[in-house]
Structure formats: structure tokens, C-alpha cells
Design an enzyme around this catalytic site. Structure first.
Site, PDB file in Angstrom:
ATOM      1  N   ILE A  43      14.294 -37.878 -39.166  1.00 29.06           N
ATOM      2  CA  ILE A  43      13.346 -37.551 -38.052  1.00 29.06           C
ATOM      3  C   ILE A  43      12.069 -37.657 -37.332  1.00 29.06           C
ATOM      4  O   ILE A  43      11.510 -37.560 -37.096  1.00 29.06           O
ATOM      5  CB  ILE A  43      13.103 -35.629 -39.407  1.00 29.06           C
ATOM      6  CG1 ILE A  43      12.684 -36.849 -40.653  1.00 29.06           C
ATOM      7  CG2 ILE A  43      14.324 -35.172 -39.213  1.00 29.06           C
ATOM      8  CD1 ILE A  43      12.544 -35.469 -41.125  1.00 29.06           C
ATOM      9  N   GLY A  44      11.903 -39.377 -38.169  1.00 31.88           N
ATOM     10  CA  GLY A  44      10.479 -39.820 -37.709  1.00 31.88           C
ATOM     11  C   GLY A  44      10.953 -41.414 -37.950  1.00 31.88           C
ATOM     12  O   GLY A  44      11.728 -41.782 -38.628  1.00 31.88           O
ATOM     13  N   GLU A  45       9.674 -41.718 -37.442  1.00 31.46           N
ATOM     14  CA  GLU A  45       9.431 -43.148 -37.544  1.00 31.46           C
ATOM     15  C   GLU A  45       7.594 -43.289 -38.463  1.00 31.46           C
ATOM     16  O   GLU A  45       7.401 -43.154 -37.839  1.00 31.46           O
ATOM     17  CB  GLU A  45       9.619 -44.380 -36.353  1.00 31.46           C
ATOM     18  CG  GLU A  45       9.415 -45.289 -36.350  1.00 31.46           C
ATOM     19  CD  GLU A  45      11.201 -46.254 -36.814  1.00 31.46           C
ATOM     20  OE1 GLU A  45      12.197 -45.327 -36.553  1.00 31.46           O
ATOM     21  OE2 GLU A  45      11.492 -47.180 -38.266  1.00 31.46           O
TER      22      GLU A  45
ATOM     23  N   THR B 237       4.542 -45.070 -40.674  1.00 33.19           N
ATOM     24  CA  THR B 237       4.190 -46.193 -40.344  1.00 33.19           C
ATOM     25  C   THR B 237       4.662 -47.907 -40.289  1.00 33.19           C
ATOM     26  O   THR B 237       4.706 -48.454 -39.927  1.00 33.19           O
ATOM     27  CB  THR B 237       2.440 -46.679 -40.940  1.00 33.19           C
ATOM     28  OG1 THR B 237       2.042 -44.953 -40.969  1.00 33.19           O
ATOM     29  CG2 THR B 237       1.923 -47.423 -40.576  1.00 33.19           C
ATOM     30  N   TYR B 238       5.721 -46.826 -41.906  1.00 35.11           N
ATOM     31  CA  TYR B 238       6.100 -48.640 -41.678  1.00 35.11           C
ATOM     32  C   TYR B 238       7.618 -48.228 -42.743  1.00 35.11           C
ATOM     33  O   TYR B 238       7.733 -48.647 -43.536  1.00 35.11           O
ATOM     34  CB  TYR B 238       5.601 -49.572 -43.333  1.00 35.11           C
ATOM     35  CG  TYR B 238       4.650 -48.241 -44.707  1.00 35.11           C
ATOM     36  CD1 TYR B 238       5.582 -48.290 -45.191  1.00 35.11           C
ATOM     37  CD2 TYR B 238       3.722 -48.213 -44.604  1.00 35.11           C
ATOM     38  CE1 TYR B 238       5.300 -47.036 -46.812  1.00 35.11           C
ATOM     39  CE2 TYR B 238       3.392 -47.523 -45.530  1.00 35.11           C
ATOM     40  CZ  TYR B 238       3.981 -46.984 -46.194  1.00 35.11           C
ATOM     41  OH  TYR B 238       3.649 -45.073 -47.634  1.00 35.11           O
ATOM     42  N   GLY B 239       8.555 -47.002 -42.169  1.00 31.93           N
ATOM     43  CA  GLY B 239       9.700 -47.362 -42.563  1.00 31.93           C
ATOM     44  C   GLY B 239      10.035 -46.011 -42.090  1.00 31.93           C
ATOM     45  O   GLY B 239       9.428 -44.718 -41.087  1.00 31.93           O
ATOM     46  N   GLN B 240      11.692 -45.339 -41.812  1.00 31.69           N
ATOM     47  CA  GLN B 240      12.232 -44.299 -41.349  1.00 31.69           C
ATOM     48  C   GLN B 240      11.634 -42.915 -42.663  1.00 31.69           C
ATOM     49  O   GLN B 240      11.814 -43.274 -43.497  1.00 31.69           O
ATOM     50  CB  GLN B 240      13.574 -44.675 -41.379  1.00 31.69           C
ATOM     51  CG  GLN B 240      13.275 -45.839 -40.377  1.00 31.69           C
ATOM     52  CD  GLN B 240      14.911 -46.109 -40.732  1.00 31.69           C
ATOM     53  OE1 GLN B 240      15.696 -46.786 -42.106  1.00 31.69           O
ATOM     54  NE2 GLN B 240      16.100 -46.172 -39.921  1.00 31.69           N
ATOM     55  N   VAL B 241      11.824 -41.996 -41.815  1.00 35.65           N
ATOM     56  CA  VAL B 241      11.323 -40.769 -42.818  1.00 35.65           C
ATOM     57  C   VAL B 241      12.436 -40.321 -42.215  1.00 35.65           C
ATOM     58  O   VAL B 241      13.915 -39.664 -40.715  1.00 35.65           O
ATOM     59  CB  VAL B 241      11.281 -40.184 -41.456  1.00 35.65           C
ATOM     60  CG1 VAL B 241      10.251 -39.263 -42.494  1.00 35.65           C
ATOM     61  CG2 VAL B 241       9.055 -40.681 -41.920  1.00 35.65           C
TER      62      VAL B 241
ATOM     63  N   ASP C 203      -5.488 -42.307 -39.531  1.00 33.56           N
ATOM     64  CA  ASP C 203      -4.393 -42.640 -38.591  1.00 33.56           C
ATOM     65  C   ASP C 203      -3.697 -40.904 -37.640  1.00 33.56           C
ATOM     66  O   ASP C 203      -2.818 -40.350 -37.750  1.00 33.56           O
ATOM     67  CB  ASP C 203      -3.002 -43.104 -38.901  1.00 33.56           C
ATOM     68  CG  ASP C 203      -2.204 -43.520 -37.813  1.00 33.56           C
ATOM     69  OD1 ASP C 203      -2.860 -43.649 -36.549  1.00 33.56           O
ATOM     70  OD2 ASP C 203      -0.520 -43.229 -37.862  1.00 33.56           O
TER      71      ASP C 203
END
Lengths: 519, 251
Positions: free
Chosen positions: A32-34, A36-40, A164
């Protein structure tokens, strides 16, 4: 507990609450997402069937072990417990690349992976705002803004800078609750330890002038600028400051907020890069002009958020006290908000990418263009100081809330009603579909496309260009003109091509650029 | 680090002294006593200290590293988690957590410089691997509060700023014990101020009375600290060596 006699055990094993569970307790559903430092990933906990979000911590720096960004995020999230801050439920590990696929995926770099487990949220603000046809109501915007400020105020009181703040990091669930997420760039700050902080934080469009000017000592005001950008975006219907690089971003800020000098921003000339970036000619502040169709209190608040001097910029606490939140229409109860099918920027982007590909294909076959996507700004009162602009009759009310006494209802959910502005709101359809992604060719036509329209559409293909639409009151005389036509933004030429900014590739590049920093 | 101590994980994790002085079964099998256990931990504090001086990090980082190390050994045995690796790895992790990142490479370099002994020889890969194991052993709870901050405020309030250096030193010494796992940091600070005022003959009675703290607790901590100083004299090189030889890990 007394120490056991020799030969006897004090405890059989470490208490079960220690150590972390395996990621095998979860079943991954979809990405479902990307972060800051990895996939979600969206995942289901097998035992409880509870839906959660799993954020994988990327371990690509073999030389420096566990990423400091992850350490920061974990430390901060364990510290922050608030209804408007995403909750870190636990951390789980995967035992290592035991299966063949895993080994391929990991490239055998690190033995296992680490995931942060978060409560699952249905939407992010950008994803929601980008839903075709969806238009936020004023009470809804107030409700989101209030929650955003409440969460941020809590962070700031706890001496955490988010660094952010942007739409895709504001998660919203189907109860209408908004939570701050992605603390991968967040930092603790303390008043007694004045260290230098990096200025390479915050996604460009939401980055405040002090960071763009190279300041390394800064505080909560940086987040408030981002909040201002989001607020403007919610009311305007699209991002308001969309530079494609740092100098251009600063320039856009100066064009909207005026150029900084020692009078409006004492000390600005001592900021490292001030001399490199100071505008050649003084520019005047034109927020009130550009956004004059905004409600008066909204405009007052926006004006105080987008204040150049961070010392004078409104704080989250003061923003919560602003008239805007205490005048009709009042912020609505989150629970009263409509429920939408899940949407995340990552997914809507994917969908749009798909859609674009279809469009391209359709074009090639000389078929009619499907309607591309665009955001709709809320229907709003123009500022009370410009009563002449509000000349339309009541428009049809289509909402689930009681109409507010202050005037005609100005909220309706869901269905596309056509853009509120007149035909001149969007550039002519000539540039449609060509300006979104550099990989799709085009972009060269953008200069013309932009100059012809009011504000750039930032990579979202302009919609409904020139088509007929029901004349809503907001589309009445006066209001749409307030968006700043070419005359308000004489700089249009230099923005050519800026609309490619949101493409996935470039986002990824920006990320790498920004997040490679360790301080 | 800021936030509120009373809502922190540090506060929620304060332990009873009985739970801290537990020799884990694998260690006990090697004949390690509670005394040995304490000695080795103390020795590792010195190690962390030395290493920290070379890589130049703040006192806070040292204190956090020591706290991590002590927390690890409330859950893990020294047989499994060699102190000579845990110590530098804790410093490495604490440096990150306290925003004063140190390169693993630099640590490895200085370890060699400080200890000729083969048993201390670990390379980068070992440190990075141990970092992960420590994170897990700590259950990712990385926030630590220290007495230093309250110490400064309290000394100011008591009008004892001239005693800053002396009390600061006392606080440093408390990290050679497990106090930080057992007591809230401000009480440790108060105990150090109490010792200092007795030692330097300052009358602080009325100041302490105005604070709304349980003086019995403060005095008990002070007694613990004084006991430690008392016992410290009897610690000899031989006793330390003997304790380590029982571990005999990298044989």
C-alpha cells in the site's frame, strides 16, 4: 523474587514478553505504500484477523547496520502516544531467507528483515483528495486541519519535529480520524542541546524557506510551514507551491509570500545561502490577492502559517485557537464524515498510471479520451471582505449534515459535479495527458499550457477543459478569477515542464537524494 | 531526549533489584556468581568508557550504552552474549540513538588499540550482528533518561552550582552499578546531591524538605552508592580475571 539456591532455576526462560514475534504471524495482503526507507504492506494478523500495516525496514547499508532513521522513528513512536499520531503496535522480524524466493528477494544481504507493525488506516490525505470527483467540504477540511494541528502540537510539546509533513503522510481512517505517520525523518529537539540539523528534509513542495536557505538551526516552525502548504492545497484543490528544484521552490515561495528582507525577517541575511538565493528584485506578498476567494478566516490563518520568518510563523497551539476553527461552519465531528473505499496515494498513483496507459493506448487508437483525473477544490465562501464576489444563488445541497446557519450550504460529498470554476480554471485540453510523466513523452508543450491557465496542475492532467458544466455558485462571476491568472503569476514561462514533478521515478529520486543523509 | 519520564518506557520498565541481580542459568553453570556478574558488568562499563573517549562521544552516549548493556543482561546470559562484544555494540547503538553516530569501522580500530587480548578481537560484521540482537533483546525500547539533566536543574535550585563537577562525577560512578535500571533518574541525582552535601558539609535539610520526595528512598539510594564505594576498594585485578576466566568464551 529471591535468588534461587544453586542448582535451581530462577526463571525457566526469558519472560515471554521479550523478544519479537515473527512476521509469519501476519499474512501479507498487498503493498500500500513506499515509506521513507521501505515498503508498506497491508497484512492480516492470522490469530486475530486484525488488519495492520507492515512497514519493512530496508537494510541496505551493510556498513552501518540498523538504519539510524529507523532508530529515530522507533524511539519517537514509542514515546508518542496520541490519537492523532499513528500507533506502532510492535516490531516483528523475519527469521531470514529460508525460502528460495526470500533469498532471491533479499539478495542474501541481510539474514532477516524487520517490520514495524502499525494500526491500519484506510486512506492518506493525498490519496483521498485525488479520488476522482471527491470534493472535501469546509467542515471536513476544518476537521482534518484541526486533527493535524492537534497531533502536531502534541509532537512539538514532546519536542519532536516531524520534518516530513505532507498529504501522503497524513493517514485517515473510516472513522474520519487523521493521524500523523512516517516519522522516518523526525527528530527530537531539545532546547538545551543546540546541535545542527540537516536542512535536507521535508518534501520539496512543503519545505519552508529557512531550510531552502540552508538553515541548520530550526524548530517546530518548519512543520507549520508544511501545514500551511497542505491547508492551502486543501482549499485550492491542488498543491500551491510546486517547484521542481530548490531554487525554483524558493522563487515560487517569494512570488507568493514576498521576498524576505531584514524588515520582515530579522536575521535572514545571516542564513547560509541567503546571498545566493536572494531575489534580484523585491517582490511583494500576494497571498491575500492570490487566494482572495478563500474564506476570510481561512485566509488569515493561511497567511500566518505561510509567514516567511519562522519566528513569527504561527505555532500549532495558536493555530488551534484561530478564529477559523471557531466560526461557522464549525469543524465537523470526524465520525460524521463519509466512509470511502480505501485509498492511498501509492494506490491512486498506480491506478492513475494505469489509467494514463489506457489513455495513451486510446489516443493511439484515436479513440475518445476517457476523462482524466483532477482534484476539486472545496466550494467556499469568498472572504467576507469581498462580498461582491458572492453573487450566486444557493446551490443544491447534497450532504448528510445539518445545514449550517451561516449561509448557503457549501459542502457536498462524492459525486463529480464538474469543477467549480469556469472554463478558464484549467488549461485547454490540448496538453492533456502529455504533461504528466516525462516517460510518456511530451512536457514540451507545458509552457504554453501553463501560461494559458491559472495555476499549474502539477502533473495531474487537466480535466474537463472547456467542457460545459452546471454553473454552481462558486463558478459564478468573480470567484474563479481569484485563482491568479497569468497576470497574477507573470513568471509562468520559467515553470515549463514543472508538472512532471510527481512522477514516481522522480519521487524516488528525490527520496534518495534527501534521505541519504544521516544527520 | 525529552518528553515526560513518567510516561516513558524507561519508567515502566524499572525493575526490582532482585530481578537485576539474576545470574542466568547458562552462566551459573559456569560457576559465575552474582558477584562475578556484577564485576564483569562493571569491567564492561570501563571498557565502554575507554572506547567512548577514543571515538569522542558525549557523556550521555556512554550512559545510554551502559544502560543498554545492563538491560541486555537482565534478559540474556553472558555465555550467549559475550560482554566483550556486547559492550562495543551497545556503544555503537547508543551513539545512533543519541544522534552522535560513530562508524563501526572506527570502533573496531580502537578496540584493537585498547586491548591486545585476542578475546576482545571482533570485527565489524560481529558488531553489526550483535547490534541487531541487542535491539531485539531490548525489545526496541531505546529511550533512556539519565540523572544528568535533573542534576543541573536541581543543583541550580539548591544554589549548589559550585558542586556541579563533584556531583556529576558521583552520577558517573553510579553507572558502575545497576541503579539506572532500578530507580528513577531524578532520585539518583538527588541521592548524589545528598551525598555531596554531607561530604562537603552543606546544610541542605530545608531544601530537601521542600521537595516533595520520599527522603527515605533518596537516603537508601545514597547508602547503596556509599556501599558501592566501600566495596570498590576490595576489587582486585585478580578477582576480575577470575570472573572472566569462568566465562572463557572464545577459548
Amino acid at each position: 523474587m529471591a535468588v534461587a539456591a544453586p542448582g535451581q532455576l530462577n526463571i525457566e526462560e526469558s519472560p515471554p514478553s521479550w523478544g519479537s514475534r515473527s512476521v509469519d504471524c501476519f499474512e501479507k495482503l498487498e503493498q500500500i505504500g513506499e515509506g521513507t526507507y521501505g515498503q508498506v504492506f497491508m497484512a492480516r494478523e492470522i490469530r486475530s484477523s486484525e488488519i495492520v500495516a507492515l512497514k519493512k525496514i530496508r537494510m541496505d547499508n551493510e556498513k552501518e547496520g540498523f538504519p539510524i532513521t529507523a532508530i529515530r522513528e522507533i524511539k519517537i513512536l514509542k514515546k508518542l502516544q496520541h490519537e492523532n499520531v499513528i500507533k506502532l503496535k510492535e516490531i516483528v522480524t523475519s527469521p531470514g531467507p529460508e525460502t528460495v524466493e526470500q533469498r532471491k528477494e533479499e539478495g542474501n544481504k541481510y539474514k532477516g528483515s524487520i517490520y514495524m507493525v502499525f494500526e491500519y488506516m484506510d486512506h492518506d490525505l493525498t490519496g483521498l483528495a485525488d479520488r476522482p470527483g471527491l470534493r472535501f467540504t469546509i467542515p471536513q477540511i476544518k476537521c482534518y486541519m484541526k486533527q493535524l494541528l492537534t497531533g502536531l502540537h502534541y509532537c512539538h510539546v514532546n519536542q519532536v519535529l516531524h520534518r516530513d509533513i505532507k498529504g501522503s503522510n497524513l493517514l485517515i481512517d473510516n472513522e474520519g480520524r487523521l493521524k500523523l505517520a512516517d516519522f522516518g525523518l523526525a527528530r527530537s529537539f531539545s532546547n538545551d542541546h543546540v546541535g545542527n540539523l540537516t536542512n535536507r528534509v521535508i518534501t520539496l513542495w512543503y519545505r519552508p524557506p529557512e531550510l531552502l536557505l540552508g538553515a541548520t538551526k530550526y524548530g517546530p516552525a518548519v512543520d507549520m510551514w508544511s501545514v500551511g502548504c497542505i491547508f492551502g492545497e486543501l482549499l485550492f484543490g491542488k498543491p500551491i507551491l510546486t517547484g521542481k528544484n530548490e531554487p525554483e521552490q524558493l522563487n515560487k515561495i517569494f512570488e507568493l509570500c514576498g521576498s524576505p528582507d531584514e524588515v520582515n525577517w530579522p536575521g535572514v541575511s545571516k542564513i547560509p545561502w541567503y546571498n545566493n538565493f536572494k531575489p534580484t528584485r523585491p517582490m511583494k506578498r500576494r497571498i491575500r490577492e492570490v487566494f482572495r476567494h478563500f474564506d476570510r478566516h481561512a485566509l488569515d490563518l493561511l497567511d500566518r502559517m505561510l509567514t516567511l520568518d519562522p519566528a513569527q510563523r504561527i505555532t500549532a497551539k495558536d493555530a488551534l485557537d484561530a478564529e477559523y476553527f471557531w466560526t461557522d461552519p464549525l469543524p465537523c465531528d470526524p465520525k460524521s464524515l463519509p466512509k470511502y473505499e480505501s485509498s492511498h496515494e501509492f494506490q491512486t498513483k498506480k491506478k492513475r498510471q494505469q489509467q494514463r496507459q489506457n489513455e495513451e493506448a486510446a489516443k493511439r487508437q484515436k479513440l475518445a479520451n476517457p476523462l482524466p483525473h483532477s482534484r476539486l477544490p472545496p466550494i467556499q465562501h469568498p472572504g467576507q471582505s469581498h462580498p461582491s464576489q458572492w453573487s450566486g444563488p444557493n446551490h443544491p445541497v447534497n450532504h448528510s449534515q445539518p445545514a449550517l446557519p451561516s449561509g448557503p450550504g457549501h459542502h457536498h460529498y462524492g459525486k463529480p459535479r464538474g469543477p467549480p470554476g469556469g472554463p478558464n480554471r484549467y488549461p485547454p485540453s490540448g496538453t492533456q495527458g502529455t504533461n504528466y510523466n516525462p516517460n510518456h513523452g511530451g512536457g514540451a508543450t507545458q509552457v504554453r499550457g501553463y501560461a494559458g491557465g491559472p495555476y499549474p496542475t502539477q502533473g495531474r492532467p487537466p480535466a474537463y477543459g472547456g467542457s460545459s458544466m452546471p454553473p454552481g455558485p462558486a463558478g459564478g462571476p468573480g470567484a474563479p478569477g481569484g485563482y491568479g491568472g497569468p497576470s497574477n503569476f507573470p513568471q509562468s514561462n520559467q515553470y515549463g515542464g514543472s508538472t512532471t514533478n510527481r512522477s514516481l521515478n522522480q519521487l524516488a529520486n528525490n527520496r534518495n537524494q534527501q534521505y541519504g543523509w544521516q544527520q | 531526549m525529552a518528553a515526560n519520564f513518567w510516561t516513558s518506557t524507561h519508567y515502566k520498565q524499572l525493575l526490582d533489584p532482585e530481578d537485576v541481580d539474576v545470574v542466568h542459568p547458562p552462566d551459573r553453570e559456569r560457576g559465575i556468581t552474582v558477584e562475578d556478574f556484577k564485576l564483569i558488568k562493571m569491567q564492561m562499563v570501563t571498557y565502554i568508557w575507554k572506547l567512548a573517549q577514543h571515538v569522542k562521544v558525549r557523556q550521555r552516549v556512554i550512559a545510554t550504552a551502559v544502560t543498554y548493556m545492563r538491560r541486555v543482561y537482565t534478559r540474556k546470559s553472558m555465555s550467549e552474549y559475550d560482554p566483550r562484544l556486547v559492550a562495543p555494540a551497545c556503544l555503537y547503538l547508543a551513539a545512533k540513538a543519541e544522534e552522535s553516530t560513530v562508524q563501526a569501522k572506527a570502533l573496531v580500530f580502537y578496540i584493537k588499540k585498547i586491548y591486545a587480548d585476542e578475546k576482545y578481537r571482533y570485527d565489524m560484521k560481529d558488531i553489526l550482528e550483535m547490534e541487531m540482537k541487542i535491539l531485539e533483546a531490548l525489545n526496541y525500547y531505546l529511550v533512556v533518561f539519565h540523572p544528568y539533566r535533573s542534576l543541573t536543574h536541581l543543583l541550580q535550585d539548591a544554589g549548589m552550582e559550585d558542586m556541579t563537577q563533584f556531583t556529576w562525577g558521583l552520577v558517573n560512578d553510579t553507572y558502575k552499578m545497576d541503579l539506572i535500571l532500578v530507580h528513577p533518574p531524578h532520585l539518583i541525582a538527588l541521592a548524589c546531591i545528598y551525598i555531596a552535601s554531607v561530604y562537603k558539609d552543606r546544610d541542605t535539610t530545608s531544601w530537601f524538605e521542600e521537595l516533595r520526595v520520599d527522603m527515605n528512598v533518596v537516603k537508601n539510594i545514597a547508602v547503596e552508592i556509599l556501599d558501592f564505594y566501600e566495596n570498590h576498594r576490595s576489587i582486585t585485578e585478580e578477582r576480575v580475571t577470575a570472573a572472566f576466566s569462568k566465562l572463557a568464551l572464545k577459548a
